[in-house]
Design a protein around this motif. Structure first.
Motif, mmCIF file in Angstrom:
data_model
loop_
_atom_site.group_PDB
_atom_site.id
_atom_site.type_symbol
_atom_site.label_atom_id
_atom_site.label_comp_id
_atom_site.label_asym_id
_atom_site.label_seq_id
_atom_site.Cartn_x
_atom_site.Cartn_y
_atom_site.Cartn_z
ATOM 1 N N ARG A 195 0.823 -1.207 0.000
ATOM 2 C CA ARG A 195 0.000 0.000 0.000
ATOM 3 C C ARG A 195 0.857 1.256 0.000
ATOM 4 N NH1 ARG A 195 -2.981 -1.511 3.697
ATOM 5 N NH2 ARG A 195 -1.977 -0.516 5.483
ATOM 6 N N ARG A 196 1.978 1.218 0.722
ATOM 7 C CA ARG A 196 2.868 2.379 0.733
ATOM 8 C C ARG A 196 3.486 2.599 -0.649
ATOM 9 N NH1 ARG A 196 4.045 0.501 6.039
ATOM 10 N NH2 ARG A 196 5.931 -0.588 5.361
ATOM 11 N N MET A 197 3.781 1.522 -1.371
ATOM 12 C CA MET A 197 4.285 1.668 -2.737
ATOM 13 C C MET A 197 3.257 2.383 -3.608
ATOM 14 S SD MET A 197 5.117 -1.241 -5.637
ATOM 15 C CE MET A 197 3.360 -1.500 -5.899
ATOM 16 N N VAL A 198 1.993 1.996 -3.484
ATOM 17 C CA VAL A 198 0.940 2.616 -4.283
ATOM 18 C C VAL A 198 0.796 4.086 -3.912
ATOM 19 C CG1 VAL A 198 -1.523 2.556 -4.843
ATOM 20 C CG2 VAL A 198 -0.257 0.418 -4.571
ATOM 21 N N GLU A 199 0.917 4.402 -2.635
ATOM 22 C CA GLU A 199 0.845 5.807 -2.205
ATOM 23 C C GLU A 199 1.994 6.619 -2.796
ATOM 24 O OE1 GLU A 199 0.850 5.348 1.993
ATOM 25 O OE2 GLU A 199 -1.292 4.837 2.123
ATOM 26 N N ARG A 200 3.183 6.013 -2.884
ATOM 27 C CA ARG A 200 4.314 6.719 -3.516
ATOM 28 C C ARG A 200 4.051 6.961 -4.988
ATOM 29 N NH1 ARG A 200 7.459 3.012 -0.600
ATOM 30 N NH2 ARG A 200 7.915 1.895 -2.535
ATOM 31 N N LEU A 201 3.477 5.972 -5.669
ATOM 32 C CA LEU A 201 3.163 6.140 -7.087
ATOM 33 C C LEU A 201 2.183 7.293 -7.293
ATOM 34 C CD1 LEU A 201 2.799 2.391 -8.168
ATOM 35 C CD2 LEU A 201 4.661 3.949 -8.777
ATOM 36 N N TYR A 202 1.200 7.372 -6.426
ATOM 37 C CA TYR A 202 0.241 8.479 -6.516
ATOM 38 C C TYR A 202 0.940 9.812 -6.277
ATOM 39 C CZ TYR A 202 -3.916 11.307 -5.704
ATOM 40 O OH TYR A 202 -4.882 12.287 -5.772
ATOM 41 N N LEU A 253 15.169 -4.564 -10.343
ATOM 42 C CA LEU A 253 15.823 -5.689 -9.685
ATOM 43 C C LEU A 253 16.172 -6.749 -10.721
ATOM 44 C CD1 LEU A 253 13.425 -6.048 -6.610
ATOM 45 C CD2 LEU A 253 15.730 -5.070 -6.593
ATOM 46 N N PRO A 254 17.310 -7.430 -10.551
ATOM 47 C CA PRO A 254 17.684 -8.472 -11.511
ATOM 48 C C PRO A 254 16.765 -9.676 -11.408
ATOM 49 C CG PRO A 254 19.212 -8.442 -9.651
ATOM 50 C CD PRO A 254 18.323 -7.250 -9.482
ATOM 51 N N ILE A 255 16.457 -10.268 -12.571
ATOM 52 C CA ILE A 255 15.620 -11.472 -12.602
ATOM 53 C C ILE A 255 16.339 -12.609 -13.321
ATOM 54 C CG2 ILE A 255 13.434 -10.242 -12.421
ATOM 55 C CD1 ILE A 255 13.168 -10.437 -15.455
ATOM 56 N N GLY A 256 17.631 -12.412 -13.607
ATOM 57 C CA GLY A 256 18.407 -13.453 -14.275
ATOM 58 C C GLY A 256 18.598 -13.184 -15.751
ATOM 59 N N LEU A 257 19.653 -13.805 -16.307
ATOM 60 C CA LEU A 257 19.953 -13.726 -17.733
ATOM 61 C C LEU A 257 20.170 -12.286 -18.198
ATOM 62 C CD1 LEU A 257 17.421 -16.375 -19.090
ATOM 63 C CD2 LEU A 257 19.824 -16.718 -18.502
ATOM 64 N N GLY A 258 20.682 -11.446 -17.292
ATOM 65 C CA GLY A 258 20.965 -10.063 -17.652
ATOM 66 C C GLY A 258 19.742 -9.184 -17.787
ATOM 67 N N GLN A 259 18.577 -9.660 -17.342
ATOM 68 C CA GLN A 259 17.332 -8.907 -17.454
ATOM 69 C C GLN A 259 16.913 -8.388 -16.075
ATOM 70 O OE1 GLN A 259 16.111 -8.672 -20.826
ATOM 71 N NE2 GLN A 259 18.142 -9.592 -20.996
ATOM 72 N N THR A 260 15.993 -7.423 -16.077
ATOM 73 C CA THR A 260 15.537 -6.820 -14.822
ATOM 74 C C THR A 260 14.026 -6.673 -14.825
ATOM 75 O OG1 THR A 260 15.757 -4.560 -15.690
ATOM 76 C CG2 THR A 260 17.673 -5.492 -14.532
ATOM 77 N N ILE A 261 13.471 -6.569 -13.618
ATOM 78 C CA ILE A 261 12.096 -6.127 -13.452
ATOM 79 C C ILE A 261 12.159 -4.619 -13.244
ATOM 80 C CG2 ILE A 261 12.212 -6.703 -10.974
ATOM 81 C CD1 ILE A 261 9.218 -7.103 -10.987
ATOM 82 N N SER A 262 11.422 -3.876 -14.036
ATOM 83 C CA SER A 262 11.543 -2.420 -14.052
ATOM 84 C C SER A 262 11.013 -1.799 -12.768
ATOM 85 C CB SER A 262 10.789 -1.836 -15.246
ATOM 86 O OG SER A 262 11.326 -2.309 -16.465
ATOM 87 N N LYS A 263 11.415 -0.548 -12.533
ATOM 88 C CA LYS A 263 10.902 0.201 -11.392
ATOM 89 C C LYS A 263 9.381 0.314 -11.484
ATOM 90 C CE LYS A 263 14.803 3.443 -10.875
ATOM 91 N NZ LYS A 263 15.140 4.883 -10.859
ATOM 92 N N PRO A 264 8.680 0.224 -10.363
ATOM 93 C CA PRO A 264 7.231 0.437 -10.402
ATOM 94 C C PRO A 264 6.841 1.784 -11.008
ATOM 95 C CG PRO A 264 7.865 -0.542 -8.308
ATOM 96 C CD PRO A 264 9.138 -0.212 -9.028
ATOM 97 N N SER A 265 7.616 2.835 -10.725
ATOM 98 C CA SER A 265 7.272 4.154 -11.255
ATOM 99 C C SER A 265 7.385 4.198 -12.782
ATOM 100 C CB SER A 265 8.166 5.226 -10.630
ATOM 101 O OG SER A 265 9.536 4.977 -10.912
ATOM 102 N N VAL A 266 8.372 3.490 -13.338
ATOM 103 C CA VAL A 266 8.543 3.467 -14.791
ATOM 104 C C VAL A 266 7.424 2.647 -15.438
ATOM 105 C CG1 VAL A 266 10.030 2.694 -16.678
ATOM 106 C CG2 VAL A 266 11.024 3.843 -14.690
ATOM 107 N N ILE A 267 7.147 1.477 -14.857
ATOM 108 C CA ILE A 267 6.042 0.659 -15.375
ATOM 109 C C ILE A 267 4.739 1.456 -15.314
ATOM 110 C CG2 ILE A 267 4.663 -1.418 -14.986
ATOM 111 C CD1 ILE A 267 7.142 -2.775 -13.883
ATOM 112 N N GLY A 268 4.513 2.131 -14.184
ATOM 113 C CA GLY A 268 3.287 2.906 -14.029
ATOM 114 C C GLY A 268 3.165 4.013 -15.054
#
Length: 283
Positions: A65-72, A108-123
């Motif tokens: 919930r705090r992550m969502v509040e930061r996105l807002y 964050l890294p997810i393997g094979l040189g790939q990452t999961i993007s920042k929530p703010s960028v995805i948003g």
């Protein structure tokens, strides 16, 4: 043979019942009960619990919930998108060693040189798709039929599914494709009403013609130009958002391409980003 007792010498043993004096019971202090050794599976469970990062146990919903509040606070205003971030647990999609960072605004890294993007960028990218011309804030499925290029661990595809009528997500790295499938299988088990995603193992630069056209296309990797198959698979009234190289600066920028109802294309940019390189083929 033993001789009989002589005189009036009292017998020491055994005593008759009328010779036994009642003695008050001595108070005893409580003692901790001794337990048998726990089974091996209990010990393994205890080790797992001790190694679980703090802050993602009973209060994981509060952290989310705090992550969502930061996105807002950072400017994400689309209500359905914020609800998607509230519904999908990001810590299910990262490795256990990184789970205590799952709700930070970091890639964050997810393997094979790939990452999961920042929530703010995805948003930011998804919101650009949600506010394309012709939509209202009340639209239940603002992404319509959506094509997701670069499945990765599956988190973005899961978010997209909350906002779409259908999601097709393409991944060129087989191990990541399988990881995303396992992650989304967990959503199917634990969130029965969650809308499924069609996962495709293939070359994302080719899009996915069998389910075209798409109302929205989003990519999690950037190249020098938008691949022509993506543009061809974009429906009239549709929007594409992808990181692409700015030829003037060499930096990646978010590129927005709208296909107008008359079929013409309109292009804009929306800020600098940094994504992994867009590659062709499968591996």
């Amino acid at each position: 043979m033993s001789s009989a007792p002589s005189g009036n010498k009292p017998r020491r043993f055994p005593l008759r019942l009328d010779q036994v004096a009642a003695t008050p019971a001595r108070p005893t202090s409580p003692r901790e009960l001794l337990r048998p050794q726990a089974p091996l599976e209990h010990a393994a469970r205890d080790r797992r619990q001790q190694s679980t990062p703090q802050g993602l146990g009973m209060d994981s919903r509060a952290v989310q919930r705090r992550m969502v509040e930061r996105l807002y606070a950072d400017g994400i205003r689309h209500q359905r998108l914020l609800e998607a971030f509230s519904a999908i647990p990001r810590h299910w999609f990262v490795d256990s060693a990184l789970v205590n960072q799952a709700y930070e605004d970091t890639s964050l890294p997810i393997g094979l040189g790939q990452t999961i993007s920042k929530p703010s960028v995805i948003g930011s990218m998804i919101e650009l798709l949600c506010v394309r011309p012709g939509l209202t804030p009340e639209t239940v499925h603002p992404l319509g039929h959506c094509l997701d290029i670069g499945t990765g661990c599956g988190y973005q595809a899961a978010l997209l599914s909350v906002l779409s009528r259908r999601v097709v997500s393409v991944e060129r790295l087989r191990d990541l494709h399988l990881k995303a499938r396992a992650n989304l299988d967990r959503l199917r088990r634990d969130m029965p009403h969650w809308q499924d995603v069609r996962l495709v193992y293939g070359d994302g630069m080719l899009g996915h013609p069998p389910n075209a056209p798409y109302d929205t296309i989003i990519a999690a990797a950037g190249g020098a130009a938008v691949p022509q198959p993506w543009i061809e698979q974009l429906a009239p009234g549709g929007r594409l958002v992808a990181p692409m190289e700015d030829p003037r600066t060499g930096h990646q920028v978010l590129t927005i391409i709208d296909r107008l109802p008359n079929g013409q294309l309109q292009q804009a940019v929306a800020g600098q980003v940094l994504f992994v390189p867009l590659k062709s083929g499968t591996t």
